[in-house]
Design a protein around this motif. Sequence first.
Motif, PDB file in Angstrom:
ATOM      1  N   SER A 184      -0.309  92.300 104.297  1.00  0.00           N
ATOM      2  CA  SER A 184      -1.683  92.732 104.541  1.00  0.00           C
ATOM      3  C   SER A 184      -2.383  91.992 105.681  1.00  0.00           C
ATOM      4  N   VAL A 185      -1.973  90.781 106.000  1.00  0.00           N
ATOM      5  CA  VAL A 185      -2.654  90.054 107.079  1.00  0.00           C
ATOM      6  C   VAL A 185      -1.791  89.953 108.341  1.00  0.00           C
ATOM      7  N   ILE A 186      -0.567  89.484 108.189  1.00  0.00           N
ATOM      8  CA  ILE A 186       0.313  89.301 109.357  1.00  0.00           C
ATOM      9  C   ILE A 186       0.842  90.649 109.840  1.00  0.00           C
ATOM     10  N   GLN A 187       1.042  91.590 108.925  1.00  0.00           N
ATOM     11  CA  GLN A 187       1.539  92.922 109.235  1.00  0.00           C
ATOM     12  C   GLN A 187       2.899  92.898 109.942  1.00  0.00           C
ATOM     13  N   LYS A 188       3.757  91.972 109.502  1.00  0.00           N
ATOM     14  CA  LYS A 188       5.143  91.937 109.970  1.00  0.00           C
ATOM     15  C   LYS A 188       6.010  91.638 108.755  1.00  0.00           C
ATOM     16  N   ASP A 189       7.247  92.143 108.762  1.00  0.00           N
ATOM     17  CA  ASP A 189       8.143  91.755 107.674  1.00  0.00           C
ATOM     18  C   ASP A 189       8.830  90.441 108.046  1.00  0.00           C
ATOM     19  N   GLU A 190       9.600  89.879 107.117  1.00  0.00           N
ATOM     20  CA  GLU A 190      10.219  88.564 107.357  1.00  0.00           C
ATOM     21  C   GLU A 190      11.066  88.561 108.631  1.00  0.00           C
ATOM     22  N   GLY A 191      11.801  89.632 108.840  1.00  0.00           N
ATOM     23  CA  GLY A 191      12.674  89.708 110.012  1.00  0.00           C
ATOM     24  C   GLY A 191      11.881  89.734 111.312  1.00  0.00           C
ATOM     25  N   GLU A 192      10.827  90.566 111.329  1.00  0.00           N
ATOM     26  CA  GLU A 192       9.990  90.661 112.529  1.00  0.00           C
ATOM     27  C   GLU A 192       9.313  89.321 112.825  1.00  0.00           C
ATOM     28  N   LEU A 193       8.883  88.655 111.751  1.00  0.00           N
ATOM     29  CA  LEU A 193       8.212  87.368 111.920  1.00  0.00           C
ATOM     30  C   LEU A 193       9.180  86.317 112.465  1.00  0.00           C
ATOM     31  N   LYS A 194      10.411  86.353 111.961  1.00  0.00           N
ATOM     32  CA  LYS A 194      11.438  85.414 112.443  1.00  0.00           C
ATOM     33  C   LYS A 194      11.691  85.651 113.936  1.00  0.00           C
ATOM     34  N   GLY A 195      11.776  86.913 114.314  1.00  0.00           N
ATOM     35  CA  GLY A 195      11.996  87.250 115.725  1.00  0.00           C
ATOM     36  C   GLY A 195      10.819  86.805 116.587  1.00  0.00           C
ATOM     37  N   TYR A 196       9.612  87.035 116.083  1.00  0.00           N
ATOM     38  CA  TYR A 196       8.395  86.639 116.799  1.00  0.00           C
ATOM     39  C   TYR A 196       8.388  85.142 117.072  1.00  0.00           C
ATOM     40  N   TRP A 197       8.661  84.353 116.030  1.00  0.00           N
ATOM     41  CA  TRP A 197       8.612  82.901 116.195  1.00  0.00           C
ATOM     42  C   TRP A 197       9.797  82.358 116.981  1.00  0.00           C
ATOM     43  N   SER A 198      10.952  83.028 116.871  1.00  0.00           N
ATOM     44  CA  SER A 198      12.107  82.574 117.645  1.00  0.00           C
ATOM     45  C   SER A 198      11.782  82.577 119.133  1.00  0.00           C
ATOM     46  N   LYS A 199      11.117  83.669 119.574  1.00  0.00           N
ATOM     47  CA  LYS A 199      10.770  83.775 120.994  1.00  0.00           C
ATOM     48  C   LYS A 199       9.816  82.661 121.407  1.00  0.00           C
ATOM     49  N   LEU A 200       8.818  82.386 120.599  1.00  0.00           N
ATOM     50  CA  LEU A 200       7.820  81.378 120.964  1.00  0.00           C
ATOM     51  C   LEU A 200       8.362  79.962 120.833  1.00  0.00           C
ATOM     52  N   MET A 201       9.040  79.692 119.713  1.00  0.00           N
ATOM     53  CA  MET A 201       9.547  78.344 119.459  1.00  0.00           C
ATOM     54  C   MET A 201      10.527  77.898 120.510  1.00  0.00           C
ATOM     55  N   PHE A 202      11.530  78.770 120.774  1.00  0.00           N
ATOM     56  CA  PHE A 202      12.603  78.352 121.672  1.00  0.00           C
ATOM     57  C   PHE A 202      12.241  78.542 123.136  1.00  0.00           C
ATOM     58  N   SER A 203      11.035  79.001 123.422  1.00  0.00           N
ATOM     59  CA  SER A 203      10.565  78.971 124.801  1.00  0.00           C
ATOM     60  C   SER A 203       9.486  77.904 124.927  1.00  0.00           C
ATOM     61  N   GLY A 204       9.327  77.114 123.863  1.00  0.00           N
ATOM     62  CA  GLY A 204       8.383  75.997 123.918  1.00  0.00           C
ATOM     63  C   GLY A 204       6.931  76.424 123.983  1.00  0.00           C
ATOM     64  N   LYS A 205       6.630  77.631 123.478  1.00  0.00           N
ATOM     65  CA  LYS A 205       5.248  78.113 123.573  1.00  0.00           C
ATOM     66  C   LYS A 205       4.496  78.048 122.264  1.00  0.00           C
TER      67      LYS A 205
END
Lengths: 411, 143
Positions: B79-100
């Motif tokens: 209801s708040v993030i509006q992403k499933d676990e997989g989408e959220l993992k993908g979202y954070w993978s991009k930010l985390m491993f690009s140091g953002k």
Amino acid sequence: MKKKLACLVGASLACGSTGALAAGEGITLSGFLTAGATYADQKVLPPASTTSTGSRAVSQDGNIENRVGFTNDSRIGIQLSAKVNREVSITGQLLARGSDENFNMKADWAFVTYRAADQLSIRGGKLKLTTFLVSDYIEVGYAYPWIRPPQEVYYANPITTITGVDALARLNFGDYSLLFQPYFGNSRGEQALVPQEAVTGQPVCLTPPSAGPSPAYTTCPAGTIMYVDFTADSLTGVNLSFGSDLFTVRAGYLQTLVSAPSFGVSEDQATFSSVGATVDWKGLVFYSEYFQREIEGRANGAFPNQKGGYATIGYRFGKFLPHLTYATLDDNDNPINPGVTGLPLKQTSATLGLRYELGTGAALKIEAQQVKPEVVYTGQPGRGLLIYDPNLGPEASESVMIYSLAVDVVF
Amino acid sequence: MKKLKFLAAVAAAVLSLGTSISAQAALAIIAHPSNSISGISADDAQRIFLGKTGDFANGKRANPVDQTSGASRTKFLKSVIQKDEGELKGYWSKLMFSGKGQPPKEVGDDAAVKAWVASNPDAIGYVDGKFVDGSVKVLLIIP
């Protein structure tokens, strides 16, 4: 998962019942891994002879071969982030590639971030260079649909990290945001693959010690894979990226002065420009990018002017993401001056791939790619991004199939 | 926005009176009682939990904490993030491993998040409504 690993690694540290790392609040350890296999359906090089190494190498770096191999895509990375205080944090990443000897770990990047304001951060240290859409997380296979991003575009910039500074400035407009990322620095101690045309027949190969009283420079046989140390100074560039969670449009430009002493290259100017877009909307996945590079002086002999692009389209059905990519690499009006300027590479490829989610944080991927090398100048062999064989005539360029399988994990 | 704030204020009042509204397993977005902010919209909460902003609307620093798993997390993602676990993992993978960016710290279950928020002035978290008491301030109720 992250914390569990932190506990495992910091075994001497007291790990509380919640699994939180007791010593050093705000330290996170994370990582990624790709285990991949490749196979190309035919040999490109002729059998071993006095003029050829006769290996089964197919890709120009020799990592994809006419047999099952595991070195091209396999890699592991470990990232450590720590908050020093409210405004300052540090990030470091160690990377080991299957294509490196003994999976040697090296520091891929390490930098300090200063949060000047909510939407403005300044970073300094060894930074990943953002030339293309997925450049700054190119090692993290889990974060994109392919096993490897389209090489017709991603091979074009051998500079993957810089030592310097950048700024991340964001402007928000409701659900949309604009990222402005200027950077400045240099790149030292990186190596670039020298095109075979630039080394074959050139007296730059060392004879093995057994062949003579002392090693001497001799003519390199066909299929010689050579890397050259190079430096890129006064590297200045900017990335602009606009988008939301559903799409991103980006444009980037960089210029630098390239030197490679062993090839007599001294401060030749190189420029890269690139544009790209990606969409992730209701299961529809789309990526497309285009680049141009222009390289002057003697550096052009090894790094000719090129342009290239690709488009990927896919659709997510639950855990499955089938996707199709068409990519092209072409001459970018490179000057023609045999022996002085480089020979631009030309190829097209079509890739059919499937990504399957293995739960959260892991994906299985399979791909079949048809690579079609093409002739750029009449009378010159067309090899594209495959290894060079001068014994094959210019008409002999056939398409090669490359099959790949990989498992990507983030933890 | 006004409506949300009003809703949050009412909900907070109701909750502080000790009336349980947990029958529908309502989710409460909570902050430290010293935080001057009176409420938050689901959009603003999403921006904070996705690392798109590091500040509350009042300019105060926001430090989100997440739950590790469970019903509250499932509801929050939906209801708040509006992403499933997989989408959220993908979202954070991009930010985390690009140091953002780094994903919010995971501190455990409802009780652990409440305890964390109650003792960290810049924290923001979410818990099942029945865990709410005077030690935390309710910013938004998601029925």
